[in-house]
Write an enzyme that holds these catalytic residues in place. Structure first.
Site, PDB file in Angstrom:
ATOM      1  N   GLY A  17       0.824  -1.209   0.000  1.00 18.84           N
ATOM      2  CA  GLY A  17       0.000   0.000   0.000  1.00 18.84           C
ATOM      3  C   GLY A  17       0.858   1.258   0.000  1.00 18.84           C
TER       4      GLY A  17
ATOM      5  N   ASP B 211      17.354   9.125  -2.306  1.00 17.82           N
ATOM      6  CA  ASP B 211      18.172   7.901  -2.384  1.00 17.82           C
ATOM      7  C   ASP B 211      19.481   8.124  -1.622  1.00 17.82           C
ATOM      8  OD1 ASP B 211      18.705   5.208  -3.819  1.00 17.82           O
ATOM      9  OD2 ASP B 211      20.520   6.373  -4.194  1.00 17.82           O
TER      10      ASP B 211
ATOM     11  N   TYR C  64      27.927   6.953   1.078  1.00 15.78           N
ATOM     12  CA  TYR C  64      28.026   8.292   0.475  1.00 15.78           C
ATOM     13  C   TYR C  64      28.572   9.321   1.474  1.00 15.78           C
ATOM     14  CZ  TYR C  64      24.995   6.198  -3.126  1.00 15.78           C
ATOM     15  OH  TYR C  64      24.450   5.383  -4.095  1.00 15.78           O
TER      16      TYR C  64
ATOM     17  N   LYS D 101      21.316   2.202   2.227  1.00 16.59           N
ATOM     18  CA  LYS D 101      21.929   0.963   1.715  1.00 16.59           C
ATOM     19  C   LYS D 101      23.014   0.471   2.677  1.00 16.59           C
ATOM     20  CE  LYS D 101      21.422   2.950  -2.907  1.00 16.59           C
ATOM     21  NZ  LYS D 101      21.816   4.369  -2.808  1.00 16.59           N
TER      22      LYS D 101
ATOM     23  N   HIS E 155      23.813  -2.897  -0.951  1.00 18.67           N
ATOM     24  CA  HIS E 155      24.347  -2.006  -1.982  1.00 18.67           C
ATOM     25  C   HIS E 155      24.991  -2.791  -3.133  1.00 18.67           C
ATOM     26  CE1 HIS E 155      25.876   2.415  -2.225  1.00 18.67           C
ATOM     27  NE2 HIS E 155      25.723   1.930  -3.430  1.00 18.67           N
TER      28      HIS E 155
HETATM   29  N1  LIG Z   1      23.163   1.678  -6.173  1.00 15.32           N
HETATM   30  C1  LIG Z   1      24.321   2.053  -6.683  1.00 15.32           C
HETATM   31  O1  LIG Z   1      25.304   1.280  -6.710  1.00 15.32           O
HETATM   32  C2  LIG Z   1      24.465   3.426  -7.264  1.00 15.32           C
HETATM   33  C3  LIG Z   1      25.539   3.716  -8.114  1.00 15.32           C
HETATM   34  C4  LIG Z   1      25.635   5.014  -8.648  1.00 15.32           C
HETATM   35  C5  LIG Z   1      24.683   5.976  -8.331  1.00 15.32           C
HETATM   36  N2  LIG Z   1      23.650   5.681  -7.480  1.00 15.32           N
HETATM   37  C6  LIG Z   1      22.608   6.692  -7.128  1.00 15.32           C
HETATM   38  O2  LIG Z   1      22.148   7.300  -8.326  1.00 15.32           O
HETATM   39  C7  LIG Z   1      22.235   8.724  -8.209  1.00 15.32           C
HETATM   40  C8  LIG Z   1      22.377   9.390  -9.565  1.00 15.32           C
HETATM   41  O3  LIG Z   1      23.464   8.882 -10.297  1.00 15.32           O
HETATM   42  P1  LIG Z   1      24.713   9.779 -10.726  1.00 15.32           P
HETATM   43  O4  LIG Z   1      24.885  10.866  -9.728  1.00 15.32           O
HETATM   44  O5  LIG Z   1      25.831   8.848 -10.991  1.00 15.32           O
HETATM   45  O6  LIG Z   1      24.343  10.345 -12.161  1.00 15.32           O
HETATM   46  P2  LIG Z   1      23.190  11.178 -12.896  1.00 15.32           P
HETATM   47  O7  LIG Z   1      22.060  11.431 -11.974  1.00 15.32           O
HETATM   48  O8  LIG Z   1      22.954  10.465 -14.169  1.00 15.32           O
HETATM   49  O9  LIG Z   1      23.944  12.518 -13.253  1.00 15.32           O
HETATM   50  C9  LIG Z   1      24.157  13.526 -12.304  1.00 15.32           C
HETATM   51  C10 LIG Z   1      24.722  14.753 -13.009  1.00 15.32           C
HETATM   52  O10 LIG Z   1      23.782  15.198 -13.989  1.00 15.32           O
HETATM   53  C11 LIG Z   1      23.621  16.593 -13.896  1.00 15.32           C
HETATM   54  N3  LIG Z   1      22.184  16.915 -14.096  1.00 15.32           N
HETATM   55  C12 LIG Z   1      21.152  16.505 -13.334  1.00 15.32           C
HETATM   56  N4  LIG Z   1      19.994  17.005 -13.805  1.00 15.32           N
HETATM   57  C13 LIG Z   1      20.307  17.748 -14.874  1.00 15.32           C
HETATM   58  C14 LIG Z   1      19.545  18.549 -15.748  1.00 15.32           C
HETATM   59  N5  LIG Z   1      18.220  18.649 -15.643  1.00 15.32           N
HETATM   60  N6  LIG Z   1      20.206  19.212 -16.748  1.00 15.32           N
HETATM   61  C15 LIG Z   1      21.541  19.107 -16.880  1.00 15.32           C
HETATM   62  N7  LIG Z   1      22.317  18.368 -16.068  1.00 15.32           N
HETATM   63  C16 LIG Z   1      21.701  17.702 -15.072  1.00 15.32           C
HETATM   64  C17 LIG Z   1      24.021  16.989 -12.496  1.00 15.32           C
HETATM   65  O11 LIG Z   1      24.557  18.284 -12.564  1.00 15.32           O
HETATM   66  P3  LIG Z   1      24.907  19.267 -11.337  1.00 15.32           P
HETATM   67  O12 LIG Z   1      25.753  18.441 -10.434  1.00 15.32           O
HETATM   68  O13 LIG Z   1      25.652  20.358 -11.980  1.00 15.32           O
HETATM   69  O14 LIG Z   1      23.687  19.706 -10.674  1.00 15.32           O
HETATM   70  C18 LIG Z   1      24.978  15.902 -12.066  1.00 15.32           C
HETATM   71  O15 LIG Z   1      26.314  16.290 -12.254  1.00 15.32           O
HETATM   72  C19 LIG Z   1      23.427   8.904  -7.267  1.00 15.32           C
HETATM   73  O16 LIG Z   1      23.512  10.204  -6.752  1.00 15.32           O
HETATM   74  C20 LIG Z   1      23.139   7.824  -6.242  1.00 15.32           C
HETATM   75  O17 LIG Z   1      22.143   8.250  -5.333  1.00 15.32           O
HETATM   76  C21 LIG Z   1      23.511   4.415  -6.974  1.00 15.32           C
END
Ligand SMILES: NC(=O)c1ccc[n+]([C@@H]2O[C@H](COP(=O)([O-])OP(=O)(O)OC[C@H]3O[C@@H](n4cnc5c(N)ncnc54)[C@H](OP(=O)(O)O)[C@@H]3O)[C@@H](O)[C@H]2O)c1
Length: 346
Positions: free
Chosen positions: A27, A64, A69, A97, A130
């Site tokens: 839910g 998330d 982190y 995680k 994780h």
């Molecule tokens: N479970 C896992 O093993 C795992 C692994 C990797 C990531 N994650 C999670 O996934 C999240 C996201 O992944 P990520 O941080 O690797 O990559 P992402 O979200 O694909 O890319 C983030 C980048 O994109 C830019 N961005 C975001 N929105 C935008 C927009 N509307 N226009 C232009 N640029 C934009 C941001 O810029 P600015 O910084 O300049 O704002 C940032 O540098 C992580 O923060 C984490 O919470 C989990």
């Protein structure tokens, strides 16, 4: 938040009820967009926490997090302030995680309790394992460094860890449990043996890495895919880049669609993710981008043709390869991902 950001938040707020959500068998309502929080190295914990505050003020309700982190205590302050400002706990979806160095049975409940304390919460909405390996590395090491104690996937050990997550649900500390960075053969074993099923699997998903087989497996097994790096992680650290990597937001198909919709290509990636059926968790520390990503969930959708065009992008660019989790004797990062459909042995 500064005064001008507060004013911007009031002007830009989108009603959280209008943000699409998945309703789970319990839910619970899982919002179809979350804010990522992995980015201390580039931005620092305070800036990430400010991004969380701003995101909550404009209508995000899904954050998330992860202990590794290194910013859960800063985010906890932001969450607490948001709740003092009137956001109800039951309207939030907070994920954390379990890090790889806490897979031992005796470590798991204390690790979750630490995240709860740091996040200033009584319970988590979702707790993930994780990575499916107990392997870890010192902070900041090169991708070629190896942990001498690293081991491949051992299902018996994973299940011991999973049983503790099930216990956390029974203790009321966690509402749902799930996995991250899993593969089909590993998930088949978990689904066979779990008493409490994973509700989600968090995996890398973006137009240049669509993982159709794993995505379909999750959907067919009623496991919600949460897609990380949904924009293709354009600002990831240098150590996570290889010369073969491709760039989603420069793809001609994405750029052309963005032009037609008058949005940044990142917004097209978010729309595509939600319409395909995964939940994107983009990180941004920039208020205008945080807002643009939220707006993507309620503004004009991509057409069926545009969805087909993106679905047809023929790339297979895994960005998070996980090299630092490899064990002695492994051949390369592909061994982590069971590419031949079998769990890679030692
Ligand atoms: N479970 C896992 O093993 C795992 C692994 C990797 C990531 N994650 C999670 O996934 C999240 C996201 O992944 P990520 O941080 O690797 O990559 P992402 O979200 O694909 O890319 C983030 C980048 O994109 C830019 N961005 C975001 N929105 C935008 C927009 N509307 N226009 C232009 N640029 C934009 C941001 O810029 P600015 O910084 O300049 O704002 C940032 O540098 C992580 O923060 C984490 O919470 C989990």
């Amino acid at each position: 938040m500064t005064g001008s950001l507060q004013t911007a938040a009031i002007e830009n707020r989108i009603s959280p009820e209008s943000i699409p959500a998945v309703v789970l068998p319990t839910g619970a309502r899982l919002p179809k967009i979350g804010l990522g929080t992995f980015g201390n190295d580039q931005y620092g914990a305070e800036r990430i926490a400010e991004a969380v505050s701003y995101a909550l003020s404009i209508g995000y309700r899904h954050i998330d997090c992860a202990s590794v982190y290194g910013n859960e205590s800063a985010i906890g302050i932001a969450l607490n302030e948001a709740m003092l400002d009137g956001i109800r706990r039951e309207d939030l979806w907070i994920t954390s995680k379990l890090w790889n160095d806490k897979h031992e049975e005796k470590e798991i409940i204390p690790a979750c309790e630490k995240s709860l304390k740091d996040l200033q919460l009584d319970y988590l909405d979702l707790y993930l394992i994780h990575w499916p390996f107990p392997n870890f590395h010192a902070k900041g090491v090169d991708v070629s460094s190896r942990d001498p104690n690293a081991r491949p996937y051992i299902h018996e050990n994973y299940m011991k860890t999973w049983r503790q997550l099930e216990k956390l649900v029974k203790m009321g500390l966690v509402k749902h449990i799930g996995t991250s960075n899993m593969t089909i053969p590993k998930l088949k074993l978990l689904l066979r043996d779990a008493e409490i099923r994973p509700v989600t699997n968090e995996l890398e998903l973006h137009p240049h890495f669509q993982q159709p087989d794993l995505f379909n497996f999750l959907v067919n097994n009623k496991i919600v895919p949460i897609g990380f790096s949904p924009i293709g992680s354009p600002c990831r650290p240098e150590r996570d880049r290889t010369p073969q990597d491709t760039v989603d937001i420069e793809d001609p198909v994405i750029v052309a669609i963005a032009g037609r919709h008058h949005v940044h290509p990142a917004v097209v990636c978010i729309k595509w993710a939600i319409q395909r059926g995964q939940i994107p968790i983009p990180l941004s520390v920039t208020p205008s981008k945080i807002l643009a990503n939220l707006k993507a969930t309620v503004s004009a959708p991509l057409s069926a043709t545009e969805m087909r065009q993106i679905g047809g992008i023929d790339r297979n660019c895994r960005l998070v390869k996980g090299q630092v989790f490899l064990w002695k004797g492994s051949r390369g990062w592909e061994d982590l991902w069971d590419l031949d459909g079998k769990i890679t042995p030692a």
